[in-house]
Design a protein around this motif. Structure first.
Motif: not given
Length: 513
Positions: A112-114, A166, A168, A193, A196
């Motif tokens: 998640e967040g990739s 992103s 991030r 991220p 992770s």
């Protein structure tokens, strides 16, 4: 009372106990501190050993995570390349609705967040999952871009960066998208991220983890700090061929560390626990235990001082008792000698037929005085060395009663008896030797042999003379016999007279040792 005083005097002879108390207290305190130190060292070793096992296991977990994640990333890249091949390459990838659908499908495979993006060789984005390609800034300056365009790499695991798409912090897995002639058509970029890699350690609060490039730049870390980006990241120990476990500095703290090499990915998996965190339970224990040990030390030293003072007082009292005990026996001996002298003076005023009676009494008194002299001079006044007493008694009686060629010989084994039996035995020995001198010598000639031995828990005193022997069997009558009977009963013993083989008479006294 004299017996109790003798026991006290013997205690003084054992030595000053104050140094023993002082040394005992020091030994106890030393043992307590040594045991405390050994226990602390053992606990520290166990904690550090457990930390080494823990960090080694965490490094293995991080290595496995990296292999799985990047294998999955390679699978996503292959799937997207196949899609691009089917759609005719990078042309129109940004405007094709099916391209966005494919990217969304592939994105579901990643943490998640990739993010997933496609960049052209000129640095412009042609497709991405988070921003319109036209609005995305160029990537010509990125290290991963240069690795494919300038160095010709097919796949590259990049260091941690702040993503321009992103916003991030991510690390990148990028792959070159080429045509059949190996020409570079584009670069597929996967941003994963840094967070992770969480959840790989049993205690993530204490454990630090990191993925580091062989080139020395950070890929991902927990805890992550932005100042780590674009700076050389030092391993806690030497770069290993396979693995390394030991002590080193990581994230600014001296730590128990483990490093695993992942050569095919050109990465190191690093796990560490600060030594301060590892030893925190021990430090808390020491913070409590050391004050308690100090308090216990103070208590023991205080008790030791009190015991030494009490011991000094007792030793002084025992020393006073010893002086009193010796003084009592010394005065008794002197008084008995005075009585003996008075008897001797009185004897000179009596008729000749009465003088032997007072002579015998004087001999008994002198024997008792000799016992008190032995006690006064003895190193252990609770006992009398009977063999020394008899030797002195024989010398005294020989000088006063024997003349001519007569002689008294002795065969005396060392025998010690208590004060309660010393006086009765002394009088019995005096009676026996005196009678042997009076009745066992012939006109100043002959011999008397006195022997003393201890055998099977019994003491035996023997006085043998070479006189004419007994006129008849049995004991002689008279005051001396009654005195000897009473004294022998007092010491639970028995005496007897018997003819000696070859002539003469044997007196024997037998009593418990």
């Amino acid at each position: 009372m004299l017996r109790r005083l003798a026991g006290g005097a013997g205690a003084v002879a054992a030595g000053d106990v104050s140094p023993l108390i002082r040394r005992g207290a020091r030994v106890i305190l030393l043992m307590l501190w040594v045991l405390g130190g050994v226990a602390a060292a053992a606990i520290a070793w166990l904690l550090l050993h457990h930390a080494k096992v823990h960090t080694a296991a965490t490094a293995v977990s991080l290595e496995q995570f990296a292999r799985r994640s990047l294998t999955l990333a390679a699978f996503v890249v292959d799937e997207y390349e196949e899609f691009l091949d089917q759609r005719g390459g990078v042309q129109g990838a940004g405007d094709d609705p099916r391209n966005a659908e494919k990217l969304a499908t592939l994105l579901a495979w990643l943490p998640e967040g990739s993010i997933i993006g496609l960049a052209l060789p000129d640095g412009r984005w042609v497709a991405s999952t988070v921003a319109p390609p036209g609005a995305a800034p160029p990537v010509n300056d990125r290290r991963w871009f240069k690795a494919h365009v300038n160095e010709g790499l097919d796949a590259y695991v990049g260091p941690a960066i702040l993503s321009r798409l992103s916003k991030r912090y991510v690390f990148t897995y990028t792959a070159a998208y080429r045509d059949r002639d190996r020409g570079l058509l584009g670069i597929i970029n996967l941003g994963i991220p840094s967070g992770s890699i969480t959840g790989l350690a049993p205690d993530q609060r204490l454990t630090r983890t990191a993925l580091v490039q062989h080139e020395g730049f950070l890929v991902a870390a927990l805890p992550f700090r932005p100042e780590m980006i674009d700076r050389p990241f030092a391993l806690p120990g030497p770069p290993p061929d396979v693995s390394w476990t030991g002590f080193g500095s990581l994230f600014g703290a001296w730590s128990v560390s483990a490093v695993r090499n992942i050569p095919e990915l050109r990465l190191y998996a690093v796990a560490a626990v600060p030594v301060a965190e590892v030893l925190a339970p021990l430090l808390w224990g020491l913070a409590i235990g050391i004050p308690l040990l100090l308090l216990l030390t103070q208590l023991l030293l205080s008790l030791s001082r009190q015991l030494q003072e009490k011991s000094r007082q007792v030793e002084q009292a025992l020393a006073d008792n010893k002086v009193l005990f010796q003084e009592v026996h010394h005065r008794v001996k002197n008084n008995l000698q005075v009585i003996s002298s008075l008897l001797r003076l009185q004897t000179e005023r009596l008729p000749p037929e009465l003088r032997p009676l007072l002579d015998e009494t004087g001999a008994r008194v002198r024997a008792i005085a000799l016992v008190h002299e032995q006690i006064y001079r003895a190193a252990s006044p609770s006992d009398v060395q009977l063999d020394l007493f008899i030797a002195q008694l024989v010398q005294q009686l020989s000088a006063s009663m024997i003349g001519g060629n007569a002689a008294i010989t002795t065969d005396l084994q060392p025998v010690a008896i208590g004060l309660d039996r010393a006086v009765p035995v002394a009088i019995l020995a005096t009676e026996a030797i005196t009678n042997a001198i009076k009745h066992g010598l012939d006109a100043g000639d002959g011999a008397i042999r006195v022997s003393l031995e201890c055998h099977d828990g019994r003491n035996l005193l023997t006085v043998r003379d070479s006189g004419q022997g007994m006129a008849e069997q049995g004991r002689p009558g008279g005051l001396g016999t009654r005195i000897m009977d009473a004294l022998s009963r007092q010491i639970d013993g028995a005496w007897r007279l018997a003819p000696a083989p070859g002539g003469g008479t044997v007196f024997s006294l037998d009593w418990p040792a």
